[in-house]
Design an enzyme around this catalytic site. Sequence first.
Site, PDB file in Angstrom:
ATOM      1  N   ASN A  80       0.836  -1.205   0.000  1.00  0.00           N
ATOM      2  CA  ASN A  80       0.000   0.000   0.000  1.00  0.00           C
ATOM      3  C   ASN A  80       0.859   1.239   0.000  1.00  0.00           C
ATOM      4  O   ASN A  80       2.014   1.221   0.441  1.00  0.00           O
ATOM      5  CB  ASN A  80      -0.931  -0.004   1.222  1.00  0.00           C
ATOM      6  CG  ASN A  80      -0.242   0.523   2.460  1.00  0.00           C
ATOM      7  OD1 ASN A  80      -0.280   1.716   2.747  1.00  0.00           O
ATOM      8  ND2 ASN A  80       0.424  -0.352   3.201  1.00  0.00           N
ATOM      9  N   ASN A 113       4.508   5.170  15.964  1.00  0.00           N
ATOM     10  CA  ASN A 113       4.709   4.618  14.624  1.00  0.00           C
ATOM     11  C   ASN A 113       6.040   5.098  14.066  1.00  0.00           C
ATOM     12  O   ASN A 113       6.137   6.168  13.509  1.00  0.00           O
ATOM     13  CB  ASN A 113       3.530   5.015  13.731  1.00  0.00           C
ATOM     14  CG  ASN A 113       3.664   4.501  12.311  1.00  0.00           C
ATOM     15  OD1 ASN A 113       4.728   4.055  11.914  1.00  0.00           O
ATOM     16  ND2 ASN A 113       2.584   4.566  11.560  1.00  0.00           N
ATOM     17  N   CYS A 116       6.443   3.472   9.180  1.00  0.00           N
ATOM     18  CA  CYS A 116       5.877   3.631   7.840  1.00  0.00           C
ATOM     19  C   CYS A 116       6.985   3.860   6.811  1.00  0.00           C
ATOM     20  O   CYS A 116       7.752   4.808   6.925  1.00  0.00           O
ATOM     21  CB  CYS A 116       4.885   4.783   7.824  1.00  0.00           C
ATOM     22  SG  CYS A 116       4.053   4.930   6.244  1.00  0.00           S
ATOM     23  N   CYS A 165       8.589 -35.860  -5.882  1.00  0.00           N
ATOM     24  CA  CYS A 165       9.767 -35.920  -5.005  1.00  0.00           C
ATOM     25  C   CYS A 165      10.992 -36.296  -5.819  1.00  0.00           C
ATOM     26  O   CYS A 165      12.090 -35.767  -5.615  1.00  0.00           O
ATOM     27  CB  CYS A 165       9.546 -36.921  -3.876  1.00  0.00           C
ATOM     28  SG  CYS A 165       9.205 -38.592  -4.465  1.00  0.00           S
ATOM     29  N   CYS A 179      20.955 -39.675   0.999  1.00  0.00           N
ATOM     30  CA  CYS A 179      20.012 -38.615   1.389  1.00  0.00           C
ATOM     31  C   CYS A 179      20.660 -37.691   2.412  1.00  0.00           C
ATOM     32  O   CYS A 179      21.200 -38.150   3.410  1.00  0.00           O
ATOM     33  CB  CYS A 179      18.732 -39.233   1.959  1.00  0.00           C
ATOM     34  SG  CYS A 179      17.600 -38.011   2.664  1.00  0.00           S
ATOM     35  N   CYS A 217       5.776 -33.119  -1.754  1.00  0.00           N
ATOM     36  CA  CYS A 217       4.817 -34.226  -1.831  1.00  0.00           C
ATOM     37  C   CYS A 217       3.403 -33.717  -1.540  1.00  0.00           C
ATOM     38  O   CYS A 217       3.168 -33.089  -0.514  1.00  0.00           O
ATOM     39  CB  CYS A 217       5.174 -35.312  -0.828  1.00  0.00           C
ATOM     40  SG  CYS A 217       3.973 -36.655  -0.824  1.00  0.00           S
TER      41      CYS A 217
HETATM   42  C1  FMN Z   1      -3.328   0.021   3.776  1.00  0.00           C
HETATM   43  C2  FMN Z   1      -2.447  -0.063   4.998  1.00  0.00           C
HETATM   44  C3  FMN Z   1      -2.300   1.029   5.822  1.00  0.00           C
HETATM   45  C4  FMN Z   1      -1.505   0.970   6.955  1.00  0.00           C
HETATM   46  N1  FMN Z   1      -1.437   2.042   7.774  1.00  0.00           N
HETATM   47  C5  FMN Z   1      -0.671   1.988   8.894  1.00  0.00           C
HETATM   48  C6  FMN Z   1      -0.655   3.072   9.817  1.00  0.00           C
HETATM   49  O1  FMN Z   1      -1.326   4.079   9.636  1.00  0.00           O
HETATM   50  N2  FMN Z   1       0.091   2.966  10.915  1.00  0.00           N
HETATM   51  C7  FMN Z   1       0.853   1.840  11.185  1.00  0.00           C
HETATM   52  O2  FMN Z   1       1.504   1.776  12.233  1.00  0.00           O
HETATM   53  N3  FMN Z   1       0.854   0.782  10.335  1.00  0.00           N
HETATM   54  C8  FMN Z   1       0.097   0.837   9.206  1.00  0.00           C
HETATM   55  N4  FMN Z   1       0.056  -0.263   8.379  1.00  0.00           N
HETATM   56  C9  FMN Z   1       0.850  -1.457   8.704  1.00  0.00           C
HETATM   57  C10 FMN Z   1       0.041  -2.493   9.519  1.00  0.00           C
HETATM   58  O3  FMN Z   1      -0.366  -1.974  10.784  1.00  0.00           O
HETATM   59  C11 FMN Z   1       0.855  -3.762   9.784  1.00  0.00           C
HETATM   60  O4  FMN Z   1       1.999  -3.429  10.532  1.00  0.00           O
HETATM   61  C12 FMN Z   1       1.285  -4.462   8.518  1.00  0.00           C
HETATM   62  O5  FMN Z   1       0.266  -4.409   7.553  1.00  0.00           O
HETATM   63  C13 FMN Z   1       1.685  -5.926   8.762  1.00  0.00           C
HETATM   64  O6  FMN Z   1       0.613  -6.700   9.235  1.00  0.00           O
HETATM   65  P1  FMN Z   1      -0.281  -7.691   8.280  1.00  0.00           P
HETATM   66  O7  FMN Z   1       0.651  -8.618   7.599  1.00  0.00           O
HETATM   67  O8  FMN Z   1      -1.263  -8.343   9.223  1.00  0.00           O
HETATM   68  O9  FMN Z   1      -0.970  -6.798   7.285  1.00  0.00           O
HETATM   69  C14 FMN Z   1      -0.778  -0.211   7.242  1.00  0.00           C
HETATM   70  C15 FMN Z   1      -0.921  -1.333   6.417  1.00  0.00           C
HETATM   71  C16 FMN Z   1      -1.752  -1.260   5.293  1.00  0.00           C
HETATM   72  C17 FMN Z   1      -1.923  -2.472   4.411  1.00  0.00           C
END
Ligand code: FMN
Lengths: 446, 453
Positions: A73, A131, A134, A347, A398, A408
């Site tokens: 995303n 956070n 990101c 296999c 093996c 398998c």
């Molecule tokens: C569309 C989207 C938006 C996200 N927005 C945030 C966010 O605003 N803050 C954050 O800490 N993580 C955000 N994440 C990360 C998720 O919280 C999470 O850490 C990550 O998706 C891994 O978990 P999952 O495999 O269950 O998706 C976002 C993930 C996605 C897919």
Amino acid sequence: MVDISTNTGGIHSPNPFWLASAPPSNTGDQVQRAFDAGWGGAVWKTLGTPIVNVSSRYGAIHHFDRRIIGLNNIELITDRPLEVNFKEIYETKKKYPKHAVIASLMVETKEEWQDIIKRSIDAGADGLELNFGCPHGMCERGMGSAVGQEPAVNEEITSWAKEYSTVPVLVKLTPNVGDIVPHGLASQRGGADGVSLINTIKSIISVDIDRMVPEPRVGDRATNGGYCGPAVRPIALHMCAALARDPRFQLPISGIGGVGTWRDAVEFFLLGASTVQVCTAVMHHGFRIVEDMIEGLETYMEDKGLATMPDLIGKAIPHYTAWGDLDLNYKVVAKIDEDSCIGCQKCYVACYDGSHQCIHLREGAVRLDPVTAAKLKARDHMGVDWEARIPFVDEQECVGCNLCQMVCPVPNCVTMVEVDKDESKPLLTYKDFQRQEAERKAARKG
Amino acid sequence: MASTLAGFDGPHPDLPADRAETKFDDGKPRYSRAQAMAEAARCLYCYDAPCIEACPTSINIPEFIRKIATDNVKGSARTIFDSNILGMSCARVCPVEVLCVGQCVYNHEDIPPVQIGRLQRYSTDTAYDKGWSLYEPGPDSGKTVALVGAGPASLACAHELRKEGHKTVLLEKRSLPGGLNTTGVAPYKMIADASLAEVAWIVDSMGVEVQTGVEVGKDVSWEKLLADHDAVFVGVGLGPDSSLGVPGEDLGGVFGGVEIIERWKNGGDPATSGVTHAAVVGGGNTALDVVRELLVLGIPCVTMIYRRNEASMTGYEHEWDYAKKGGAGASWHSQPVAYVGEGGKVTGVECHAMEIDPDDPKGRKLRRKGDHSFVVPAELVVVAAGQGKLSGLLEGMPGVDLDWGRIVVDDDGRTSNPKIFAGGDVANGGKEVVNAAAEGKRAAQAIHAALSQ
Ligand SMILES: Cc1cc2nc3c(=O)[nH]c(=O)nc-3n(C[C@H](O)[C@H](O)[C@H](O)COP(=O)(O)O)c2cc1C
Ligand SMILES: Cc1cc2nc3c(=O)[nH]c(=O)nc-3n(C[C@H](O)[C@H](O)[C@H](O)COP(=O)(O)OP(=O)(O)OC[C@H]3O[C@@H](n4cnc5c(N)ncnc54)[C@H](O)[C@@H]3O)c2cc1C
Ligand code: SF4
Ligand code: SF4
Ligand code: SF4
């Protein structure tokens, strides 16, 4: 009856299943419906100075007919006014006092941190999640993974949060680093009550090969995004375990990354997580998946005789060692169960072309092209000795790599069996081996 | 692992070992774990899934299938039983082609639909094998309910009432409980042993009292039941086989459909020895079951006699396809007018040829075609022309409205007498086991509401 209530760094919840900070936890309505479905906690969609999002925003990889094994995303933090978010947090907490509501936060200056933390706590948040993860958009503005990749900055901002907060503080770490441990330790030094990991992984999910533009596409441009979903779980499990087994690291962990079933969650718990957070699986299937997660976890714990979450958390950690501590004298070989073998010879080809050439075909087992094989089958298996299609393993050769077992298609048909339990050969690790070599060399010199 | 329930993984002690039913193969055997996992993985986990809509008991099908796929089999069984406590027998006997499976979204893509019934059987059989007891009775409410008939409707009702803590007494006129699950359904779907194991699984864990050999209306009156209990549930099903009322009915070798199936299922002379030609009168599902069963029992020539044509048959098309593949023949547009015989034994069915009356504006009415008549040879004749009503018994119930021998109920099984509730075939006129299970459960909820006032 087992008790699956949990405590992660002082944040209590009736069960260890939380929504990760992401679209499923965007609004009060969603979080409340999630709690009704059974979720124990929710990390609110990250709050900060509201941003503007682009369209489109997501991409995915599929495995044949199975949809979304990985999701990516390019969305940013919340795009809704802070007052609205805080009002909804307040209402949610009032209606669900026993569930955990954690405010995920991302701002820039010390003053901004002070302000947003106060407002989160006033709204009733049970904890905060910083956070620092990101990997797109926000990091270009000096936030998110830009913080998480610099231990000194991580430590400093964590200590600001601890200074202002009266509720537990979790730090959400980014996986976009070489080694997670220094970053976990930085949060610990900053005073964090726990860490959450992983956030998404920097990625380009796919390319539109007709338009020749990467995806997700915003007009004729695209950018790298954050990768998550089932395919990232192994990376997340490793980072979780790397922290859990480091003796210097003492904080609880909220595990994130590719959790979709109770099994996935149990794996995180065994590797040291005390809660798990879920995003992609909810985006794929809805809140309802938690019913099976709760039930599956309870049944598993009952079956294993585990009464509470602490009985489960970290149970696999003592078995996770460095390569150099593995036993060089332990040996397994593949065994094929002839009764359940369907003669597909997957296999055989896997070992022959892709491993160590130790699975063989019997005499009379011809390798047929599919057309001839189909014809013979139509003639009631005439001409093919189906018994002879069952391959056999040369156990001397093996190497015990597991490849045949994994390819398998028949469950439990190939098993890996321990051999040569030679009592005269005690445990020998590579480290022992090196030491012995050094001693031998020294003896020769002397 | 051996089942903890008699009859589930071996012969039931209450049934004769040599009955005809034991010769039948399991039509859709239980899936192995690998088969179940493979099939479960195909389910798309649809939201608001159409298959749920098509199940009269609204089992959350995508949820129970997902639980199989994650190896949470116990949770899967619980999801099924939460909606339908007769989930084990339903998995075997439901006509899934016209219910859940018929609505699976894969049908729209010409991909084989998910085998929901077989997956349901995998989970519920595992629950029986492992002896999982998933429910317990609620705390004693001090109320008591009599349930008349121990068929699917009453069993589902009793289970639900026990969850609420009401005392329940099942009164069954036969010596064996289970209703048509024990006496009527085709052996290639389910043998009586499994039905008795199901009854035991429900009544033992929930503490339901069962009295067999007690016929209400004869051994005990409606008035007494109403005086002794706070409510009465009526789940007596339908009456005995209807007859055609044509000459020769008392010849040896003429049977009703339900009558002869019960012999095959529960013991007694199967009436098939020396028979080379058998005729089955009727075009419904019981007729089709009998045809298929006769073929399995080794009768070389089995003919269905039906007064309309193939397209007008009321039995399920998929069942008739199986029967045809098994070698069954049919005599269409044939109206039996007499059984013919020799020395007191039937030798054939005399029929008139029929045709659609060209003067009937709806094109449904039949009339005799010319004055031709013919005899279908048969040393065994089974009349499967529907089950009669239990009008005599039902008319004895005080203040209960009937409609052509059917008890009139609202959606929740309430009759015109506030203490009497009903469900299953006696109220719906004859549907499936899964409908009886759904109606019994709904009636229990209505009874509980009434008793809680
Ligand atoms: C569309 C989207 C938006 C996200 N927005 C945030 C966010 O605003 N803050 C954050 O800490 N993580 C955000 N994440 C990360 C998720 O919280 C999470 O850490 C990550 O998706 C891994 O978990 P999952 O495999 O269950 O998706 C976002 C993930 C996605 C897919
Ligand atoms: C031959 C045949 C095959 C069928 N096959 C299928 C199938 O494959 N799949 C499917 O889903 N459905 C099938 N059905 C339909 C299904 O069996 C019925 O819809 C279902 O059993 C109805 O349940 P019930 O509880 O209403 O009645 P029943 O099953 O008929 O049970 C009623 C019980 O009440 C008892 N009783 C009657 N009068 C009294 C009294 N006065 N006092 C005490 N007890 C009494 C009876 O002895 C009986 O045990 C079949 C029906 C028949 C006839
Ligand atoms: S098949 Fe139809 S309903 Fe299902 S996901 Fe695709 S578009 Fe939506
Ligand atoms: S009870 Fe019958 S109709 Fe309902 S899901 Fe099961 S097999 Fe299908
Ligand atoms: S309709 Fe078919 S694919 Fe969809 S949930 Fe039901 S069984 Fe699964």
